[in-house]
Design an enzyme around this catalytic site. Structure first.
Site, short mmCIF file in Angstrom:
data_model
loop_
_atom_site.label_atom_id
_atom_site.label_comp_id
_atom_site.label_asym_id
_atom_site.label_seq_id
_atom_site.Cartn_x
_atom_site.Cartn_y
_atom_site.Cartn_z
N ASP A 152 38.91 24.84 17.55
CA ASP A 152 39.87 23.94 16.92
C ASP A 152 41.29 24.44 17.18
O ASP A 152 41.51 25.30 18.03
CB ASP A 152 39.56 23.85 15.42
CG ASP A 152 39.93 22.51 14.81
OD1 ASP A 152 41.12 22.17 14.83
OD2 ASP A 152 39.02 21.81 14.32
N TYR A 158 46.80 29.40 16.40
CA TYR A 158 48.15 29.89 16.67
C TYR A 158 48.09 31.19 17.45
O TYR A 158 47.25 32.05 17.19
CB TYR A 158 48.91 30.13 15.35
CG TYR A 158 50.18 30.94 15.54
CD1 TYR A 158 51.32 30.36 16.08
CD2 TYR A 158 50.22 32.29 15.19
CE1 TYR A 158 52.47 31.11 16.28
CE2 TYR A 158 51.36 33.04 15.38
CZ TYR A 158 52.49 32.45 15.93
OH TYR A 158 53.64 33.19 16.13
N CYS A 193 41.76 26.85 12.85
CA CYS A 193 40.39 26.64 13.34
C CYS A 193 39.65 25.57 12.55
O CYS A 193 38.42 25.51 12.55
CB CYS A 193 39.61 27.95 13.33
SG CYS A 193 40.38 29.22 14.35
#
Length: 236
Positions: free
Chosen positions: A82, A85, A178
Protein backbone atom coordinates in the site's frame (compact mmCIF):
# COMPACT_ATOMS: atom_id res chain seq x y z
CA UNK A 1 31.49 -28.19 -0.41
CA UNK A 2 28.95 -25.37 -0.21
CA UNK A 3 29.23 -22.83 -3.03
CA UNK A 4 29.79 -19.25 -1.84
CA UNK A 5 27.24 -17.04 -3.58
CA UNK A 6 28.26 -13.54 -4.66
CA UNK A 7 26.43 -10.32 -3.87
CA UNK A 8 27.38 -6.92 -5.24
CA UNK A 9 26.38 -4.12 -2.87
CA UNK A 10 25.95 -0.58 -4.15
CA UNK A 11 26.31 2.03 -1.40
CA UNK A 12 24.47 5.01 -2.85
CA UNK A 13 23.67 7.49 -0.09
CA UNK A 14 20.75 9.86 -0.76
CA UNK A 15 19.06 9.12 -4.10
CA UNK A 16 16.03 10.67 -5.79
CA UNK A 17 13.24 8.09 -5.95
CA UNK A 18 12.70 8.20 -9.74
CA UNK A 19 16.43 7.88 -10.41
CA UNK A 20 16.54 4.81 -8.16
CA UNK A 21 13.47 3.39 -9.91
CA UNK A 22 15.05 3.77 -13.36
CA UNK A 23 18.25 2.20 -12.10
CA UNK A 24 16.35 -0.77 -10.70
CA UNK A 25 14.60 -1.28 -14.04
CA UNK A 26 17.96 -1.32 -15.82
CA UNK A 27 19.49 -3.70 -13.29
CA UNK A 28 16.49 -6.06 -13.46
CA UNK A 29 16.84 -6.21 -17.25
CA UNK A 30 20.57 -6.92 -16.95
CA UNK A 31 20.02 -9.55 -14.24
CA UNK A 32 17.51 -11.37 -16.46
CA UNK A 33 20.14 -11.51 -19.20
CA UNK A 34 22.83 -12.69 -16.79
CA UNK A 35 24.94 -9.56 -17.35
CA UNK A 36 25.26 -8.80 -13.64
CA UNK A 37 25.33 -10.84 -10.41
CA UNK A 38 22.76 -10.56 -7.65
CA UNK A 39 22.89 -6.92 -6.61
CA UNK A 40 21.77 -4.95 -3.56
CA UNK A 41 21.17 -1.19 -3.56
CA UNK A 42 21.63 0.41 -0.13
CA UNK A 43 20.35 3.98 0.01
CA UNK A 44 18.03 6.64 1.41
CA UNK A 45 15.49 8.88 -0.31
CA UNK A 46 14.49 12.52 0.09
CA UNK A 47 10.89 12.84 1.42
CA UNK A 48 8.82 10.66 -0.92
CA UNK A 49 5.45 8.94 -0.82
CA UNK A 50 4.84 5.91 -3.02
CA UNK A 51 1.73 3.98 -3.93
CA UNK A 52 1.79 0.32 -4.92
CA UNK A 53 0.20 -1.18 -8.03
CA UNK A 54 -3.25 -1.21 -6.40
CA UNK A 55 -3.09 2.63 -6.30
CA UNK A 56 -4.86 2.99 -2.94
CA UNK A 57 -5.07 6.76 -3.29
CA UNK A 58 -7.70 6.92 -0.55
CA UNK A 59 -4.96 6.25 2.00
CA UNK A 60 -3.34 9.60 1.18
CA UNK A 61 -4.93 11.99 3.70
CA UNK A 62 -3.92 15.33 2.17
CA UNK A 63 -4.06 16.78 -1.38
CA UNK A 64 -1.05 16.05 -3.54
CA UNK A 65 -0.42 19.79 -3.76
CA UNK A 66 0.09 19.81 0.01
CA UNK A 67 2.86 17.23 -0.36
CA UNK A 68 4.60 19.39 -2.95
CA UNK A 69 4.41 22.38 -0.62
CA UNK A 70 6.12 20.24 2.03
CA UNK A 71 8.91 19.43 -0.40
CA UNK A 72 7.78 15.81 -0.76
CA UNK A 73 7.11 13.83 -3.94
CA UNK A 74 4.39 11.28 -4.74
CA UNK A 75 5.01 8.42 -7.15
CA UNK A 76 3.09 5.39 -8.41
CA UNK A 77 4.95 2.09 -8.64
CA UNK A 78 4.43 -1.51 -9.73
CA UNK A 79 5.44 -2.98 -6.37
CA UNK A 80 3.10 -4.78 -4.04
CA UNK A 81 1.85 -3.19 -0.85
CA UNK A 82 0.00 0.00 0.00
CA UNK A 83 1.04 3.63 0.36
CA UNK A 84 4.22 4.30 2.30
CA UNK A 85 6.70 7.04 3.10
CA UNK A 86 10.43 7.15 2.40
CA UNK A 87 12.75 9.80 3.76
CA UNK A 88 16.04 10.70 5.42
CA UNK A 89 17.15 8.51 8.35
CA UNK A 90 15.38 5.49 6.89
CA UNK A 91 17.53 2.57 5.67
CA UNK A 92 16.36 1.20 2.32
CA UNK A 93 17.47 -1.96 0.55
CA UNK A 94 16.48 -2.77 -3.04
CA UNK A 95 17.58 -6.34 -3.87
CA UNK A 96 17.93 -7.33 -7.53
CA UNK A 97 18.05 -11.08 -7.07
CA UNK A 98 17.32 -14.19 -9.09
CA UNK A 99 14.96 -16.20 -6.90
CA UNK A 100 15.56 -19.21 -9.09
CA UNK A 101 19.29 -19.09 -8.40
CA UNK A 102 18.83 -18.81 -4.64
CA UNK A 103 15.95 -21.32 -4.75
CA UNK A 104 13.32 -19.25 -2.96
CA UNK A 105 9.64 -18.76 -3.66
CA UNK A 106 7.95 -15.39 -3.31
CA UNK A 107 6.57 -16.03 0.16
CA UNK A 108 9.85 -17.28 1.59
CA UNK A 109 11.61 -14.31 0.01
CA UNK A 110 9.35 -11.86 1.86
CA UNK A 111 9.76 -13.82 5.09
CA UNK A 112 13.54 -13.54 4.72
CA UNK A 113 13.24 -9.77 4.28
CA UNK A 114 11.28 -9.67 7.54
CA UNK A 115 14.02 -11.65 9.28
CA UNK A 116 16.62 -9.17 8.03
CA UNK A 117 14.91 -6.29 9.83
CA UNK A 118 14.12 -8.38 12.91
CA UNK A 119 17.81 -9.25 13.25
CA UNK A 120 18.86 -5.61 12.86
CA UNK A 121 16.43 -4.51 15.58
CA UNK A 122 17.75 -7.22 17.89
CA UNK A 123 21.27 -5.76 17.65
CA UNK A 124 19.91 -2.79 19.60
CA UNK A 125 17.92 -4.77 22.13
CA UNK A 126 14.61 -4.30 20.31
CA UNK A 127 12.30 -7.32 20.01
CA UNK A 128 10.57 -7.10 16.62
CA UNK A 129 8.24 -9.55 14.89
CA UNK A 130 6.80 -10.28 11.48
CA UNK A 131 3.36 -8.93 10.71
CA UNK A 132 0.32 -11.01 11.59
CA UNK A 133 -2.47 -11.74 9.10
CA UNK A 134 -3.39 -8.48 7.39
CA UNK A 135 -0.21 -6.78 8.56
CA UNK A 136 2.79 -6.33 6.30
CA UNK A 137 6.31 -5.54 7.38
CA UNK A 138 7.97 -5.77 10.78
CA UNK A 139 6.56 -4.64 14.11
CA UNK A 140 7.55 -3.82 17.68
CA UNK A 141 4.44 -4.89 19.59
CA UNK A 142 1.75 -2.99 17.62
CA UNK A 143 4.08 -0.34 16.20
CA UNK A 144 5.49 -0.71 12.69
CA UNK A 145 9.23 -0.25 12.36
CA UNK A 146 9.88 -1.67 8.88
CA UNK A 147 7.96 -1.81 5.60
CA UNK A 148 8.16 -4.30 2.74
CA UNK A 149 6.95 -3.88 -0.82
CA UNK A 150 8.37 -6.05 -3.59
CA UNK A 151 8.05 -6.73 -7.27
CA UNK A 152 9.02 -10.01 -8.92
CA UNK A 153 9.35 -10.17 -12.71
CA UNK A 154 10.42 -13.43 -14.38
CA UNK A 155 11.92 -14.53 -11.09
CA UNK A 156 13.94 -11.31 -10.59
CA UNK A 157 13.19 -9.11 -7.57
CA UNK A 158 13.10 -5.34 -7.22
CA UNK A 159 11.89 -2.75 -4.70
CA UNK A 160 12.37 -4.19 -1.21
CA UNK A 161 12.40 -2.97 2.39
CA UNK A 162 12.58 0.24 4.39
CA UNK A 163 13.66 0.29 8.05
CA UNK A 164 12.98 3.34 10.21
CA UNK A 165 16.16 4.47 11.94
CA UNK A 166 15.07 7.96 13.03
CA UNK A 167 12.92 9.58 10.30
CA UNK A 168 10.73 12.64 10.90
CA UNK A 169 7.59 10.84 12.04
CA UNK A 170 5.37 13.81 11.15
CA UNK A 171 5.48 12.71 7.51
CA UNK A 172 3.56 9.56 8.39
CA UNK A 173 0.62 11.65 9.62
CA UNK A 174 -0.35 12.46 6.03
CA UNK A 175 -1.07 8.84 5.05
CA UNK A 176 -2.61 5.66 6.37
CA UNK A 177 0.73 3.82 6.46
CA UNK A 178 0.48 0.61 4.45
CA UNK A 179 -3.30 0.92 4.66
CA UNK A 180 -3.47 0.01 8.37
CA UNK A 181 -5.43 2.75 10.11
CA UNK A 182 -5.35 1.70 13.77
CA UNK A 183 -1.61 1.10 14.27
CA UNK A 184 1.32 3.41 14.96
CA UNK A 185 4.61 3.76 13.13
CA UNK A 186 7.81 3.73 15.16
CA UNK A 187 11.58 3.87 14.72
CA UNK A 188 14.73 2.31 16.11
CA UNK A 189 15.52 5.59 17.87
CA UNK A 190 12.20 5.47 19.73
CA UNK A 191 12.41 1.82 20.69
CA UNK A 192 16.01 1.35 21.81
CA UNK A 193 17.67 2.52 24.99
CA UNK A 194 21.05 2.47 23.26
CA UNK A 195 22.81 5.41 21.64
CA UNK A 196 22.63 4.89 17.90
CA UNK A 197 25.66 5.12 15.64
CA UNK A 198 25.50 6.93 12.30
CA UNK A 199 22.96 5.99 9.64
CA UNK A 200 25.84 4.70 7.52
CA UNK A 201 26.87 2.23 10.22
CA UNK A 202 23.30 0.99 10.66
CA UNK A 203 22.88 0.56 6.90
CA UNK A 204 26.10 -1.48 6.84
CA UNK A 205 24.65 -3.65 9.60
CA UNK A 206 21.43 -4.05 7.63
CA UNK A 207 23.41 -5.19 4.59
CA UNK A 208 25.26 -7.73 6.75
CA UNK A 209 21.95 -9.04 8.12
CA UNK A 210 20.68 -9.34 4.55
CA UNK A 211 23.74 -11.26 3.38
CA UNK A 212 23.45 -13.71 6.28
CA UNK A 213 19.72 -14.24 5.84
CA UNK A 214 20.07 -14.98 2.14
CA UNK A 215 23.28 -17.01 2.37
CA UNK A 216 25.64 -14.73 0.46
CA UNK A 217 29.22 -15.51 1.40
CA UNK A 218 31.09 -13.14 -0.89
CA UNK A 219 30.20 -9.45 -0.80
CA UNK A 220 31.64 -6.92 -3.23
CA UNK A 221 31.13 -3.34 -2.05
CA UNK A 222 30.70 -0.70 -4.75
CA UNK A 223 30.73 3.01 -3.89
CA UNK A 224 28.30 4.85 -6.17
CA UNK A 225 28.56 8.63 -6.32
CA UNK A 226 25.89 9.18 -8.98
CA UNK A 227 23.19 6.78 -10.13
CA UNK A 228 22.63 9.05 -13.15
CA UNK A 229 26.21 8.50 -14.27
CA UNK A 230 25.71 4.75 -14.04
CA UNK A 231 22.59 4.97 -16.20
CA UNK A 232 24.23 7.28 -18.71
CA UNK A 233 27.28 5.15 -19.35
CA UNK A 234 25.41 1.84 -19.20
CA UNK A 235 26.10 -1.08 -16.92
CA UNK A 236 28.30 -4.08 -17.82
Amino acid sequence: MRIQRNLEVWKMGMVNYLDALKLQEKLVSDRKLGKIPDTLLSLQHPPTYTLGKRKTYHNLLVPEAHLRNMGAELHYTQRGGDITYHGPHQAILYPILSLRDIKLGARMYVENLELVMIELASLYGVSARAGRTGETGVWVEDRKIGAIGVRISSGITSHGLAFNIDPDMNYFKHIVPCGIADKEVTSLKRETEETLPSDEVIQEQLVSCFARSFGFGNILQKEITSEKEELAKGLP
